[in-house]
Design a protein around this motif. Sequence first.
Motif, PDB file in Angstrom:
ATOM      1  N   TYR A   1      -4.839  -1.435  -4.252  1.00 12.50           N
ATOM      2  CA  TYR A   1      -5.526  -1.191  -2.978  1.00 12.50           C
ATOM      3  C   TYR A   1      -6.825  -0.444  -3.247  1.00 12.50           C
ATOM      4  O   TYR A   1      -6.925   0.368  -4.168  1.00 12.50           O
ATOM      5  CB  TYR A   1      -4.633  -0.393  -2.029  1.00 12.50           C
ATOM      6  N   GLY A   2      -7.828  -0.745  -2.421  1.00 16.51           N
ATOM      7  CA  GLY A   2      -9.121  -0.106  -2.585  1.00 16.51           C
ATOM      8  C   GLY A   2      -9.528   0.653  -1.341  1.00 16.51           C
ATOM      9  O   GLY A   2      -9.166   0.286  -0.216  1.00 16.51           O
ATOM     10  N   ILE A   3     -10.284   1.736  -1.535  1.00 19.85           N
ATOM     11  CA  ILE A   3     -10.919   2.455  -0.437  1.00 19.85           C
ATOM     12  C   ILE A   3     -12.391   2.109  -0.484  1.00 19.85           C
ATOM     13  O   ILE A   3     -13.027   2.153  -1.541  1.00 19.85           O
ATOM     14  CB  ILE A   3     -10.691   3.980  -0.547  1.00 19.85           C
ATOM     15  N   GLY A   4     -12.949   1.689   0.673  1.00 18.64           N
ATOM     16  CA  GLY A   4     -14.311   1.182   0.645  1.00 18.64           C
ATOM     17  C   GLY A   4     -15.122   1.515   1.878  1.00 18.64           C
ATOM     18  O   GLY A   4     -14.607   2.008   2.886  1.00 18.64           O
ATOM     19  N   CYS A   5     -16.422   1.237   1.746  1.00 17.31           N
ATOM     20  CA  CYS A   5     -17.374   1.458   2.831  1.00 17.31           C
ATOM     21  C   CYS A   5     -18.560   0.531   2.608  1.00 17.31           C
ATOM     22  O   CYS A   5     -18.637  -0.180   1.590  1.00 17.31           O
ATOM     23  CB  CYS A   5     -17.844   2.919   2.865  1.00 17.31           C
TER      24      CYS A   5
ATOM     25  N   LEU B   1     -13.064  -9.819   5.039  1.00 16.78           N
ATOM     26  CA  LEU B   1     -13.835  -8.644   5.466  1.00 16.78           C
ATOM     27  C   LEU B   1     -15.198  -8.613   4.777  1.00 16.78           C
ATOM     28  O   LEU B   1     -16.227  -8.362   5.429  1.00 16.78           O
ATOM     29  CB  LEU B   1     -13.056  -7.368   5.149  1.00 16.78           C
ATOM     30  N   LEU B   2     -15.239  -8.882   3.483  1.00 14.57           N
ATOM     31  CA  LEU B   2     -16.498  -8.860   2.744  1.00 14.57           C
ATOM     32  C   LEU B   2     -17.478  -9.895   3.279  1.00 14.57           C
ATOM     33  O   LEU B   2     -18.695  -9.646   3.345  1.00 14.57           O
ATOM     34  CB  LEU B   2     -16.239  -9.102   1.256  1.00 14.57           C
ATOM     35  N   ARG B   3     -16.974 -11.049   3.658  1.00 16.89           N
ATOM     36  CA  ARG B   3     -17.861 -12.096   4.192  1.00 16.89           C
ATOM     37  C   ARG B   3     -18.374 -11.740   5.587  1.00 16.89           C
ATOM     38  O   ARG B   3     -19.414 -12.233   6.009  1.00 16.89           O
ATOM     39  CB  ARG B   3     -17.133 -13.438   4.177  1.00 16.89           C
ATOM     40  N   GLU B   4     -17.667 -10.853   6.254  1.00 17.38           N
ATOM     41  CA  GLU B   4     -18.084 -10.405   7.575  1.00 17.38           C
ATOM     42  C   GLU B   4     -19.113  -9.281   7.491  1.00 17.38           C
ATOM     43  O   GLU B   4     -20.090  -9.265   8.246  1.00 17.38           O
ATOM     44  CB  GLU B   4     -16.864  -9.925   8.373  1.00 17.38           C
ATOM     45  N   VAL B   5     -18.912  -8.334   6.564  1.00 16.14           N
ATOM     46  CA  VAL B   5     -19.756  -7.130   6.551  1.00 16.14           C
ATOM     47  C   VAL B   5     -20.726  -7.062   5.382  1.00 16.14           C
ATOM     48  O   VAL B   5     -21.624  -6.221   5.365  1.00 16.14           O
ATOM     49  CB  VAL B   5     -18.885  -5.851   6.552  1.00 16.14           C
ATOM     50  N   GLY B   6     -20.570  -7.929   4.377  1.00 11.87           N
ATOM     51  CA  GLY B   6     -21.441  -7.869   3.216  1.00 11.87           C
ATOM     52  C   GLY B   6     -20.878  -6.967   2.127  1.00 11.87           C
ATOM     53  O   GLY B   6     -19.719  -6.539   2.190  1.00 11.87           O
ATOM     54  N   PRO B   7     -21.672  -6.670   1.098  1.00 11.49           N
ATOM     55  CA  PRO B   7     -21.182  -5.897  -0.053  1.00 11.49           C
ATOM     56  C   PRO B   7     -20.610  -4.547   0.347  1.00 11.49           C
ATOM     57  O   PRO B   7     -21.167  -3.851   1.194  1.00 11.49           O
ATOM     58  CB  PRO B   7     -22.437  -5.726  -0.921  1.00 11.49           C
ATOM     59  N   MET B   8     -19.491  -4.202  -0.263  1.00 10.99           N
ATOM     60  CA  MET B   8     -18.849  -2.921   0.000  1.00 10.99           C
ATOM     61  C   MET B   8     -18.693  -2.123  -1.288  1.00 10.99           C
ATOM     62  O   MET B   8     -18.352  -2.689  -2.341  1.00 10.99           O
ATOM     63  CB  MET B   8     -17.464  -3.123   0.622  1.00 10.99           C
ATOM     64  N   ALA B   9     -18.969  -0.830  -1.208  1.00 16.29           N
ATOM     65  CA  ALA B   9     -18.646   0.087  -2.300  1.00 16.29           C
ATOM     66  C   ALA B   9     -17.142   0.348  -2.230  1.00 16.29           C
ATOM     67  O   ALA B   9     -16.636   0.785  -1.196  1.00 16.29           O
ATOM     68  CB  ALA B   9     -19.421   1.384  -2.144  1.00 16.29           C
ATOM     69  N   VAL B  10     -16.434   0.053  -3.320  1.00 23.50           N
ATOM     70  CA  VAL B  10     -14.973   0.143  -3.303  1.00 23.50           C
ATOM     71  C   VAL B  10     -14.473   0.789  -4.586  1.00 23.50           C
ATOM     72  O   VAL B  10     -14.926   0.464  -5.685  1.00 23.50           O
ATOM     73  CB  VAL B  10     -14.326  -1.250  -3.140  1.00 23.50           C
ATOM     74  N   SER B  11     -13.522   1.698  -4.437  1.00 26.50           N
ATOM     75  CA  SER B  11     -12.834   2.319  -5.559  1.00 26.50           C
ATOM     76  C   SER B  11     -11.339   2.236  -5.299  1.00 26.50           C
ATOM     77  O   SER B  11     -10.913   1.910  -4.183  1.00 26.50           O
ATOM     78  CB  SER B  11     -13.287   3.772  -5.711  1.00 26.50           C
ATOM     79  N   SER B  12     -10.541   2.526  -6.305  1.00 23.64           N
ATOM     80  CA  SER B  12      -9.095   2.483  -6.105  1.00 23.64           C
ATOM     81  C   SER B  12      -8.683   3.502  -5.045  1.00 23.64           C
ATOM     82  O   SER B  12      -9.233   4.598  -4.968  1.00 23.64           O
ATOM     83  CB  SER B  12      -8.361   2.754  -7.420  1.00 23.64           C
ATOM     84  N   ALA B  13      -7.701   3.134  -4.235  1.00 22.41           N
ATOM     85  CA  ALA B  13      -7.303   3.952  -3.085  1.00 22.41           C
ATOM     86  C   ALA B  13      -6.319   5.030  -3.501  1.00 22.41           C
ATOM     87  O   ALA B  13      -5.109   4.937  -3.254  1.00 22.41           O
ATOM     88  CB  ALA B  13      -6.709   3.060  -1.995  1.00 22.41           C
ATOM     89  N   ASN B  14      -6.853   6.054  -4.143  1.00 25.74           N
ATOM     90  CA  ASN B  14      -6.041   7.191  -4.556  1.00 25.74           C
ATOM     91  C   ASN B  14      -6.944   8.404  -4.734  1.00 25.74           C
ATOM     92  O   ASN B  14      -8.159   8.269  -4.896  1.00 25.74           O
ATOM     93  CB  ASN B  14      -5.317   6.898  -5.876  1.00 25.74           C
TER      94      ASN B  14
END
Length: 215
Positions: A38-42, A132-145
């Motif tokens: 899982y990733g945490i992103g923005c 989601l990526l195709r809807e919002v564009g590039p996301m900064a994402v790291s592992s969700a921990n």
Amino acid sequence: MSTVYDCADQQARAAGLTAAAAAVRSGQLVVIPTDTVYGIGCDAFSTGGVRALLRAKQRGPDMPVGVLVGSWSTIDGLVLGVPDQARALVEAFWPGDVSIVLHHAPSLAWDLGSTKGTVMLRMPLHPVALELLREVGPMAVSSANTSGQPPAATAEEARSQLGDSVGVYLDGGPSGEAVPSTIVDLTGDEPVVLREGAVTVDAISEVLGTDVTAN
């Protein structure tokens, strides 16, 4: 308060993707399933979002955040140039478990941490993440921990560590074995595998037609 959406239910998935897209566009954090963990992103271009991501993970900018994209063509607008070796890796492994480090376009207004002019890019093989990526564009994402803890293999594991620092959790079920992506650095004279993960160094070497070293 954060909200968890069960993406196995079609109505909840649609509602969750809508909520996640709105959160990303407003600079908030979301947790998404990927093909690794899982990733945490923005939003990759939200400085405030990236800073919030680092705070949620309890780590500093010395460990820069990678960027997930929703299509092959997206990378053309993000990097200084796409060398033939990068094209070969994209065609062989995307969407999938290979992250590629390239020099980013100097005109981009983003702050992903101490990247030294580079960016790590990947296109994940997970339908929820890709939608989601195709809807919002590039996301900064790291592992969700949080820093020092094991990467989350479920949305609940992510929520137990990150709590209300994340607005939307998209629950795509267990991620399976928590094997990270393989990272290939193409910013130097020769390709280097910075981390061997789901794809072996031998497989990278075969695609590139040269013996690749591992750092």
